[in-house]
Scaffold this active site. Structure first.
Site, PDB file in Angstrom:
ATOM      1  N   GLU A   1       4.416  -5.547   7.337  1.00 33.41           N
ATOM      2  CA  GLU A   1       3.321  -4.988   7.223  1.00 33.41           C
ATOM      3  C   GLU A   1       3.686  -4.392   8.895  1.00 33.41           C
ATOM      4  OE1 GLU A   1       2.320  -6.630   4.852  1.00 33.41           O
ATOM      5  OE2 GLU A   1       0.750  -5.607   4.212  1.00 33.41           O
TER       6      GLU A   1
ATOM      7  N   GLU B   1      -0.703  -9.117  -1.183  1.00 37.02           N
ATOM      8  CA  GLU B   1      -2.154  -9.725  -1.126  1.00 37.02           C
ATOM      9  C   GLU B   1      -2.641  -9.723  -3.126  1.00 37.02           C
ATOM     10  OE1 GLU B   1      -1.949  -6.398   2.527  1.00 37.02           O
ATOM     11  OE2 GLU B   1      -3.129  -8.038   3.206  1.00 37.02           O
TER      12      GLU B   1
ATOM     13  N   GLY C   1       0.896  -5.084   0.567  1.00 39.92           N
ATOM     14  CA  GLY C   1      -0.696  -5.187   0.154  1.00 39.92           C
ATOM     15  C   GLY C   1      -0.179  -5.726  -1.253  1.00 39.92           C
TER      16      GLY C   1
ATOM     17  N   ALA D   1       0.584  -1.168  -0.111  1.00 40.80           N
ATOM     18  CA  ALA D   1      -0.178   0.195  -0.663  1.00 40.80           C
ATOM     19  C   ALA D   1       0.649   1.195  -0.601  1.00 40.80           C
ATOM     20  CB  ALA D   1      -0.870   0.141   1.058  1.00 40.80           C
TER      21      ALA D   1
HETATM   22  N1  3HC Z   1       4.487   3.478   0.304  1.00 45.43           N
HETATM   23  C1  3HC Z   1       4.755   4.926   0.132  1.00 45.43           C
HETATM   24  N2  3HC Z   1       6.505   4.992  -0.280  1.00 45.43           N
HETATM   25  C2  3HC Z   1       6.732   4.287  -0.440  1.00 45.43           C
HETATM   26  C3  3HC Z   1       6.016   2.267   0.380  1.00 45.43           C
HETATM   27  C4  3HC Z   1       5.442   2.430   0.288  1.00 45.43           C
HETATM   28  N3  3HC Z   1       4.747   1.788   0.457  1.00 45.43           N
HETATM   29  N4  3HC Z   1       7.539   1.724  -0.673  1.00 45.43           N
HETATM   30  C5  3HC Z   1       9.132   2.534  -0.576  1.00 45.43           C
HETATM   31  N5  3HC Z   1       8.227   4.344  -0.736  1.00 45.43           N
HETATM   32  C6  3HC Z   1       9.385   5.103  -1.357  1.00 45.43           C
HETATM   33  C7  3HC Z   1      10.035   5.407   0.381  1.00 45.43           C
HETATM   34  O1  3HC Z   1       9.749   6.246   1.390  1.00 45.43           O
HETATM   35  C8  3HC Z   1      11.554   6.126  -1.044  1.00 45.43           C
HETATM   36  O2  3HC Z   1      10.595   7.283  -1.261  1.00 45.43           O
HETATM   37  P1  3HC Z   1      11.959   8.218  -1.747  1.00 45.43           P
HETATM   38  O3  3HC Z   1      12.681   7.643  -2.895  1.00 45.43           O
HETATM   39  O4  3HC Z   1      11.033   9.564  -1.666  1.00 45.43           O
HETATM   40  O5  3HC Z   1      13.217   8.851   0.170  1.00 45.43           O
HETATM   41  C9  3HC Z   1      11.101   5.302  -2.466  1.00 45.43           C
HETATM   42  O6  3HC Z   1      10.080   4.908  -2.080  1.00 45.43           O
HETATM   43  C10 3HC Z   1      12.178   3.599  -2.871  1.00 45.43           C
HETATM   44  O7  3HC Z   1      12.282   3.542  -1.249  1.00 45.43           O
HETATM   45  P2  3HC Z   1      13.458   2.759  -0.777  1.00 45.43           P
HETATM   46  O8  3HC Z   1      14.444   2.777  -1.314  1.00 45.43           O
HETATM   47  O9  3HC Z   1      13.729   1.348   0.429  1.00 45.43           O
HETATM   48  O10 3HC Z   1      13.896   1.661  -1.823  1.00 45.43           O
HETATM   49  P3  3HC Z   1      14.795   0.075  -1.830  1.00 45.43           P
HETATM   50  O11 3HC Z   1      14.947   0.074  -3.122  1.00 45.43           O
HETATM   51  O12 3HC Z   1      15.823   0.071  -0.752  1.00 45.43           O
HETATM   52  O13 3HC Z   1      13.778  -0.648  -1.431  1.00 45.43           O
HETATM   53  C11 3HC Z   1      11.959  -1.608  -1.329  1.00 45.43           C
HETATM   54  C12 3HC Z   1      12.694  -0.952  -1.787  1.00 45.43           C
HETATM   55  C13 3HC Z   1      12.566  -2.976  -0.363  1.00 45.43           C
HETATM   56  C14 3HC Z   1      10.168  -1.934  -1.761  1.00 45.43           C
HETATM   57  C15 3HC Z   1      10.696  -0.641   0.404  1.00 45.43           C
HETATM   58  O14 3HC Z   1      11.026   0.714   0.093  1.00 45.43           O
HETATM   59  C16 3HC Z   1      10.108  -1.326   1.445  1.00 45.43           C
HETATM   60  O15 3HC Z   1      10.036  -1.801   1.776  1.00 45.43           O
HETATM   61  N6  3HC Z   1       9.237  -0.789   0.947  1.00 45.43           N
HETATM   62  C17 3HC Z   1       8.130  -0.392   2.297  1.00 45.43           C
HETATM   63  C18 3HC Z   1       7.204  -1.876   1.939  1.00 45.43           C
HETATM   64  C19 3HC Z   1       5.770  -2.500   2.865  1.00 45.43           C
HETATM   65  O16 3HC Z   1       6.149  -2.168   3.934  1.00 45.43           O
HETATM   66  N7  3HC Z   1       4.880  -2.686   2.375  1.00 45.43           N
HETATM   67  C20 3HC Z   1       3.316  -2.480   3.720  1.00 45.43           C
HETATM   68  C21 3HC Z   1       2.948  -1.724   2.227  1.00 45.43           C
HETATM   69  S1  3HC Z   1       1.783  -1.535   4.196  1.00 45.43           S
HETATM   70  C22 3HC Z   1      -0.092  -2.605   3.132  1.00 45.43           C
HETATM   71  O17 3HC Z   1       0.384  -3.039   2.087  1.00 45.43           O
HETATM   72  C23 3HC Z   1      -0.665  -2.684   3.771  1.00 45.43           C
HETATM   73  C24 3HC Z   1      -1.711  -3.291   3.036  1.00 45.43           C
HETATM   74  O18 3HC Z   1      -1.692  -4.810   4.015  1.00 45.43           O
HETATM   75  C25 3HC Z   1      -3.370  -2.630   3.149  1.00 45.43           C
END
Ligand code: 3HC
Ligand code: NAI
Length: 704
Positions: free
Chosen positions: A128, A108, A105, A66
């Protein structure tokens, strides 16, 4: 090819439709992406010439989850559930084509496809929990139906990214595609599915693995027990477990989903997840230094010199050896050098004993280490990190010598905890090359690096220290020169108040309990006992003037002597000490204090609010770039609980007006140690928060 919207295309390969997402950087499921998916799939489903549908992403990754920045904002566009229902309910087989990471997500959504194809380098995970949440779009209900309950518990509570090969074994992925040939492989899979009339496999209908866990509540009880220490204080792991329990015990998939929804809403609207989401972005912001562009030229660090093989020098060396960078370590005496090198070896061998490294790895690292007694051996290193005794005269002497020995252009760094980097730099003719690189103990373990920019430190040197931190797996915050920089400067008022509270009526174990329950791994007195009460204590000069003096005089110098503020048994378990209690009572009597009962709430406020105030002063003086950098320092260097977001975020959470009011109250009762920072007053007057402040340039002018 048809453009569905700005981030989604629909194309065809024969009778296979291909929905392609392209929403950099990580194809997060923002409103555009959800709308694009909903419309793209609807069109493909409605097109009678389409027999199967492939979902694929452009860029470095499949959907990474998400869009975290959307949480807490009013909903827009198609909901994730609508998208999932369209995909799962498709009358034509849907194949998710995964590269990079399918996270949260993203996974998912992939779990709603009927089949999943991935390249071997792809990873799947439900992370998450790391942002204080649970997979709220069916993930907790579908995942255990594929991988089984135990594996699902592990994945949702650890947030682990699982490699595609393992996913293939667990059934999470149906087929591996050759690297670089994902699209072709997914389309071929789709064609085969059509030709063979493969069933529309819906994960939600697959109950066999859940049935295996039914009537076995011990699976959950044991899991909770085994992880109790790791999960302490966090809400999300427990909520994730409850969702998996619901998957097993609920009468239907829909009922399980209801539990998931309810618990997700509780978490997403709570303070813990808000804090953890804030930390997610803070960890990424911290690398951005106003005024220093990402492409600032850096100094290649191929060889490092470390001076001092004591507690810190050894740990710092290990960071470089771990990533294959040769280290020359310098001591003044052979015995100290041998001891330091032996400690490094022992640490590695212990890691090998635990199976986390081979003996070959140990030898590989040790072979990169060159011990010496000659500072001259540092002539050709690219970076020196000095970790000798914390004395200005010694540090200046070392830097004066380095200036004459080390090649021009090398970084000259000090690991000092408190001392003035500008004064250290003044011992050289090249202050532009001098910087503080403040590691935390144990330096091979703790993730924080506080880089301290002096008045004359060049951009290239700051950029090099930052890049070096990344290279050795640390997280680096930039600080300006002031006593104790960010972390230790804020630790001082906490230590001061902890001591004062003891004089007023709280016992050390009361203070420790309150801060432990707040979420710290240990309280200040337990920390003193661990570090040794005799740091900076000199027997000959001790006149029993403080509680610490008296404890040290009784040879209660902390855990290492079996007693300090606490008594310790043979297994280092502590218990409140009657001896300490008696000494404290004596001191209270001597100073004419009437002990009062002090609540845990007051202990927390007295220890934490002055820290927040000090953080505000640091910002006001421009010695940190942003409030969130201060939070990064405290989370990664001092064990501040992540679910409270760091001291500055915590201040925002409790309300800066409340913090200010307390500071003023204490100032009137106990004096100017509690004087509120001007920035705190200003923010309260303007009804603003620390998180409203934009990043600022670092103030490199010497402190007044
Ligand atoms: N939402 C918004 N922005 C995100 C994001 C997300 N899920 N994931 C990454 N970004 C943004 C980062 O803030 C960063 O922004 P910036 O360049 O402005 O600083 C940019 O994307 C690149 O991210 P990284 O620097 O972390 O890039 P990497 O290549 O090192 O890592 C990644 C990539 C492994 C995908 C890492 O970003 C990550 O772990 N992201 C989060 C994943 C996550 O937690 N997903 C679950 C979200 S909650 C959800 O899905 C709820 C659902 O169940 C309903
Ligand atoms: P330590 O006492 O364990 O080690 C210092 C080592 O430096 C000793 O082995 C000593 O023999 C050696 N040394 C002294 N003068 C030297 C010289 N001129 N040339 C070469 N070697 C010399 O001290 P520790 O704890 O490792 O601290 C080192 C520095 O790191 C200090 O500035 C300290 O403030 C800082 N620091 C310490 C932390 C800690 O938790 N111990 C945490 C962060 C920083």
């Amino acid at each position: 090819m048809t453009a569905i919207n700005a981030v989604t295309d629909l194309s065809k390969d024969g009778d296979i439709a291909i929905v392609t997402l392209n929403s950099p950087p990580v194809n997060a499921l923002g409103a555009d992406v959800r709308d694009g998916l909903a419309q793209g799939f609807k069109q493909a489903i409605d097109d009678p010439s389409v027999k199967a549908i492939v979902l694929i992403c452009e860029g470095k990754t499949f959907i990474a989850g998400a869009d975290i920045s959307e949480f807490g904002k009013p909903p827009k566009g198609a909901s994730l559930f609508e998208v999932e229902n369209i995909i799962e309910g498709s009358p034509k087989p849907v194949i998710a084509a995964i590269h990079g990471t399918a996270l949260g997500g993203g996974l998912e959504v992939a779990l709603c496809a009927h089949y999943r194809v991935a390249v071997p380098s792809a990873k799947c995970g439900l992370p998450e929990v790391n942002i204080g949440l649970l997979p709220g779009a069916g993930g907790t209900q579908r995942l255990p139906r594929i991988v089984g309950v135990e594996a699902a518990l592990d994945m949702v509570t650890s947030g682990k990214h699982v490699g595609a090969k393992q996913c293939l074994e667990s059934g999470l992925v149906d087929e591996l595609a050759p690297e670089g040939k994902l699209k072709e492989a997914a389309v071929a899979f789709a064609k085969k599915a059509v030709a063979e009339n493969k069933p529309l496999k819906k994960v939600r209908d697959n109950n066999a693995k859940l049935e295996a866990a039914r009537g076995k509540p011990e699976i959950f009880a044991n899991f909770r027990k085994a992880n109790a220490k790791k999960f302490r204080g966090f809400m999300a792991p427990e909520y994730n477990i409850q969702c998996i329990e619901a998957a097993v015990n609920a009468p239907s998939f829909e009922e399980g989903l209801k539990t998931e929804r309810k618990l997700f809403m509780e978490l997403v609207t709570g303070t813990q997840s808000a804090a953890q989401r804030y930390v997610f972005f803070a960890e990424r912001q911290v690398w951005k230094i106003p005024g220093i562009a990402d492409d600032t030229p850096t100094i290649p660090v191929k060889k490092v010199g470390i001076i001092g093989a004591g507690t810190m020098g050894g740990g710092i060396s290990m960071n470089f050896l771990n990533v294959g960078i040769p280290v020359t370590i310098v001591e003044t005496k052979q015995e100290a050098l041998d001891r330091g090198v032996a400690t490094i070896r022992k640490n590695y061998e212990n890691t090998a004993k635990k199976g986390r490294m081979t003996m070959e790895d140990v030898e590989k690292r040790m072979a990169l280490l060159t011990p010496t007694l000659k500072l001259e051996d540092l002539a050709d290193v690219d970076m020196v990190i000095e970790a000798v005794f914390e004395r200005m005269d010694i540090k200046k002497d070392v830097f004066g010598k380095l200036d004459k020995i080390v090649k021009k252009g090398a970084v000259l760094a000090s690991n000092t905890s408190y001392l003035n980097i500008d004064e250290i730099a003044s011992a050289t003719t090249r202050p532009q090359d001098v910087i503080g690189m403040h590691f935390f103990s144990p330096a091979n373990v703790m993730r924080l690096l506080e880089n301290v920019r002096g008045e004359k430190t060049s951009d290239a040197v700051v950029a090099t220290a930052t890049q070096t931190a990344k290279k050795i797996g640390k997280i680096a915050a930039l600080a300006g020169v002031c006593p104790g920089f960010i972390g230790n400067r804020m630790l001082s008022p906490r230590q001061r108040e902890a001591q004062k509270l003891v004089m007023e009526g709280a016992m050390p174990w009361d203070v420790d309990r309150a801060l432990y329950n707040f979420g710290f791994p240990m309280g200040p007195f337990q920390m003193s006992d661990l570090a040794g009460l005799d740091i900076g204590w000199v027997k000959e000069n001790s006149k029993g003037e403080t509680i610490r003096d008296r404890l040290c005089e009784l040879d209660r110098r902390g855990q290492k002597t079996g007693a300090g503020y606490y008594d310790y048994d043979a297994n280092r378990n502590n218990s409140p000490s009657p001896v300490t209690a008696e000494i404290i009572e004596e001191f209270r009597k001597k100073s004419g204090v009437n002990s009062r009962s002090i609540s845990d709430e007051e202990i927390v406020e007295r220890c934490i609010y002055p820290m927040i105030n000090e953080g505000a002063k640091i910002l006001e003086e421009g010695k940190a770039l942003r409030a969130s950098d201060i939070d990064i320092v405290w989370i990664n260097g001092y064990g501040w609980p992540v679910y409270r977001g760091g001291p500055m975020f915590y201040g925002d959470t409790v309300g800066l007006d409340k913090v200010l009011a307390k500071m003023k109250e204490w100032q009137s009762q106990m004096g100017d140690a509690f004087k509120p920072s001007a920035l705190l007053e200003k923010l309260v007057a303007e009804k603003k928060k620390f998180s409203d402040l934009p990043p600022q340039p670092l103030n490199t002018k010497p402190a007044k």
